[in-house]
Design an enzyme around this catalytic site. Structure first.
Site, PDB file in Angstrom:
ATOM      1  N   HIS A  60      41.597 -20.368 -11.083  1.00 46.66           N
ATOM      2  CA  HIS A  60      40.442 -20.787 -11.870  1.00 46.66           C
ATOM      3  C   HIS A  60      40.076 -19.682 -12.848  1.00 46.66           C
ATOM      4  O   HIS A  60      40.669 -18.593 -12.821  1.00 46.66           O
ATOM      5  CB  HIS A  60      39.265 -21.157 -10.969  1.00 46.66           C
ATOM      6  CG  HIS A  60      38.711 -20.046 -10.140  1.00 46.66           C
ATOM      7  ND1 HIS A  60      39.420 -19.408  -9.138  1.00 46.66           N
ATOM      8  CD2 HIS A  60      37.482 -19.446 -10.142  1.00 46.66           C
ATOM      9  CE1 HIS A  60      38.665 -18.484  -8.570  1.00 46.66           C
ATOM     10  NE2 HIS A  60      37.489 -18.483  -9.179  1.00 46.66           N
ATOM     11  N   HIS A  62      37.317 -17.869 -13.411  1.00 50.60           N
ATOM     12  CA  HIS A  62      36.364 -16.785 -13.160  1.00 50.60           C
ATOM     13  C   HIS A  62      37.077 -15.441 -13.347  1.00 50.60           C
ATOM     14  O   HIS A  62      38.252 -15.290 -13.016  1.00 50.60           O
ATOM     15  CB  HIS A  62      35.784 -16.888 -11.752  1.00 50.60           C
ATOM     16  CG  HIS A  62      34.669 -17.896 -11.651  1.00 50.60           C
ATOM     17  ND1 HIS A  62      34.229 -18.423 -10.460  1.00 50.60           N
ATOM     18  CD2 HIS A  62      33.895 -18.475 -12.621  1.00 50.60           C
ATOM     19  CE1 HIS A  62      33.239 -19.270 -10.684  1.00 50.60           C
ATOM     20  NE2 HIS A  62      33.024 -19.316 -11.985  1.00 50.60           N
ATOM     21  N   ASP A  64      37.237 -12.509 -11.984  1.00 55.34           N
ATOM     22  CA  ASP A  64      37.920 -11.734 -10.958  1.00 55.34           C
ATOM     23  C   ASP A  64      39.256 -12.359 -10.555  1.00 55.34           C
ATOM     24  O   ASP A  64      39.944 -11.834  -9.670  1.00 55.34           O
ATOM     25  CB  ASP A  64      37.022 -11.536  -9.728  1.00 55.34           C
ATOM     26  CG  ASP A  64      36.491 -12.835  -9.142  1.00 55.34           C
ATOM     27  OD1 ASP A  64      36.365 -13.815  -9.886  1.00 55.34           O
ATOM     28  OD2 ASP A  64      36.188 -12.854  -7.932  1.00 55.34           O
ATOM     29  N   HIS A  65      39.641 -13.450 -11.224  1.00 51.99           N
ATOM     30  CA  HIS A  65      40.933 -14.082 -10.947  1.00 51.99           C
ATOM     31  C   HIS A  65      41.823 -14.173 -12.181  1.00 51.99           C
ATOM     32  O   HIS A  65      42.993 -14.532 -12.062  1.00 51.99           O
ATOM     33  CB  HIS A  65      40.721 -15.485 -10.367  1.00 51.99           C
ATOM     34  CG  HIS A  65      40.049 -15.476  -9.032  1.00 51.99           C
ATOM     35  ND1 HIS A  65      40.725 -15.655  -7.846  1.00 51.99           N
ATOM     36  CD2 HIS A  65      38.754 -15.266  -8.696  1.00 51.99           C
ATOM     37  CE1 HIS A  65      39.868 -15.577  -6.832  1.00 51.99           C
ATOM     38  NE2 HIS A  65      38.668 -15.334  -7.326  1.00 51.99           N
ATOM     39  N   HIS A 140      34.818 -25.480  -6.005  1.00 49.95           N
ATOM     40  CA  HIS A 140      34.167 -24.234  -6.419  1.00 49.95           C
ATOM     41  C   HIS A 140      33.247 -24.553  -7.598  1.00 49.95           C
ATOM     42  O   HIS A 140      33.096 -25.705  -8.010  1.00 49.95           O
ATOM     43  CB  HIS A 140      35.238 -23.203  -6.769  1.00 49.95           C
ATOM     44  CG  HIS A 140      34.715 -21.805  -6.889  1.00 49.95           C
ATOM     45  ND1 HIS A 140      33.804 -21.257  -6.002  1.00 49.95           N
ATOM     46  CD2 HIS A 140      34.966 -20.838  -7.814  1.00 49.95           C
ATOM     47  CE1 HIS A 140      33.532 -20.029  -6.371  1.00 49.95           C
ATOM     48  NE2 HIS A 140      34.217 -19.751  -7.471  1.00 49.95           N
ATOM     49  N   ASP A 210      38.963 -19.250  -4.123  1.00 49.02           N
ATOM     50  CA  ASP A 210      37.534 -19.543  -3.985  1.00 49.02           C
ATOM     51  C   ASP A 210      37.276 -21.027  -3.737  1.00 49.02           C
ATOM     52  O   ASP A 210      37.648 -21.877  -4.551  1.00 49.02           O
ATOM     53  CB  ASP A 210      36.801 -19.113  -5.252  1.00 49.02           C
ATOM     54  CG  ASP A 210      36.984 -17.634  -5.541  1.00 49.02           C
ATOM     55  OD1 ASP A 210      37.916 -17.038  -4.964  1.00 49.02           O
ATOM     56  OD2 ASP A 210      36.211 -17.091  -6.335  1.00 49.02           O
ATOM     57  N   HIS A 268      39.480 -12.184  -0.152  1.00 50.59           N
ATOM     58  CA  HIS A 268      38.314 -12.404  -1.018  1.00 50.59           C
ATOM     59  C   HIS A 268      37.031 -11.968  -0.304  1.00 50.59           C
ATOM     60  O   HIS A 268      36.021 -12.672  -0.285  1.00 50.59           O
ATOM     61  CB  HIS A 268      38.205 -13.866  -1.454  1.00 50.59           C
ATOM     62  CG  HIS A 268      37.414 -14.050  -2.715  1.00 50.59           C
ATOM     63  ND1 HIS A 268      36.077 -14.368  -2.716  1.00 50.59           N
ATOM     64  CD2 HIS A 268      37.771 -13.946  -4.020  1.00 50.59           C
ATOM     65  CE1 HIS A 268      35.640 -14.460  -3.955  1.00 50.59           C
ATOM     66  NE2 HIS A 268      36.653 -14.205  -4.773  1.00 50.59           N
TER      67      HIS A 268
END
Length: 301
Positions: A60, A62, A64-65, A140, A210, A268
């Protein structure tokens, strides 16, 4: 089937912890899964050859990914890469990468292909003669998919002693390895089970980044060998799961148990906790075979 954890902590990078990214080696294929900040540094630290990565799977959008991806794409060009690079991820990832390449005048030295996803059902996103990859729809705050990596069944192994005893010509060897019985010149039929050994059972790896706890994924990951499932919180902070759309270690363990997984790998982690061992202890109250991801950790399954 080997797995190298490059980063496995939630939210922001820190001096000793990195956001989500990992490398899966399966059937001599190397796949990069998620690409948080610092991924290319972690690749170097773990001595993983950049040139072997031809497919990147992003769960996805976001930060941090995915915020490490543009840097990795640019570095590939600086290194003179010529091999094609395939990026699999949510719709919007192409725009997200290309606007940065355009504004920095940093067009790649290689072909860059985007395979954008927007469906809410599991679908095949990669397949060759050895491996197949499917999406795992997750729940998510933004559109998110996990990925299921599966080895295709290998051909059967010849019982060469038996084959020679029957005087079977070598031209039939491939047919036997493909599972066929053999009819001898005198009319006798030799069953394949007598001429071959079972190949190793195909392995599978499910990456569930997530997500809110969801049993909807069970049909996709049923009987998986290794399940990586996010475990952002401990049970004491379960009240945060609905708001943030994350899971606890105990919930991850419940999914592993219901899916009949062989191994559960937790990751995570929220950095609010003093020790990640707490996640393992909590998960093992539900599911016994639990391992903890950690930056730089290597697993061989």
């Amino acid at each position: 089937m080997n797995l190298t954890i490059l980063g496995c902590y939630a939210a922001t990078p820190r001096t000793l912890t990195n956001p989500t990214s990992q490398v899966l080696e399966i059937k001599n294929r190397m796949f990069l899964i998620d690409c948080g900040e610092g991924t290319q540094v972690q690749l170097r630290k773990n001595k993983i050859r950049f040139s072997k990565i031809n497919h990147v799977f992003i769960s996805h959008l976001h930060g941090d990914h995915v915020y490490g991806l543009i840097g990795l794409i640019s570095t590939f060009s600086l290194l003179g890469r010529k091999n094609d690079l395939h990026i699999h991820g949510p719709k919007g990832i192409k725009e997200m990468m290309l606007v940065q390449l355009k504004l920095s005048a940093s067009w790649t030295t290689y072909n860059l292909y985007f395979h954008e996803l927007e469906g809410n059902e599991s679908q095949i996103v990669f397949e060759d003669d050895k491996v197949i990859v499917r999406t795992i729809p997750l729940k998510h705050r933004v559109y998110t998919n996990g990925y299921l990596f599966e080895e295709k069944p290998a051909e059967r192994k010849l019982h060469i002693g038996k084959v020679e005893d029957y005087g079977i010509d070598t031209c039939y060897y491939q047919k036997i390895k493909n599972g066929s019985d053999i009819t001898l010149e005198d009319g006798r039929i030799v069953p394949n089970s007598e001429l071959t050994f079972d190949p190793p059972a195909p392995k599978s790896y499910a990456f569930c980044s997530d997500t809110l706890y969801s049993e909807d994924i069970l049909p996709v990951i049923n009987n998986v060998d290794v399940l990586y499932h996010e475990s952002t919180f401990l049970d004491t902070e379960e009240y945060l799961c609905e708001k943030t759309m994350h899971s606890t270690a105990k919930q991850a363990a419940a999914i592993a148990k219901k899916a009949n997984a062989k191994h559960l790998l937790l990751g995570h982690f929220s950095t609010r906790y003093d020790s990640i061992e707490l996640f393992k202890e909590e998960a093992q109250t539900v599911f016994e075979n639990v391992e903890l991801a950690d930056d730089g950790k290597f697993f061989e399954f």
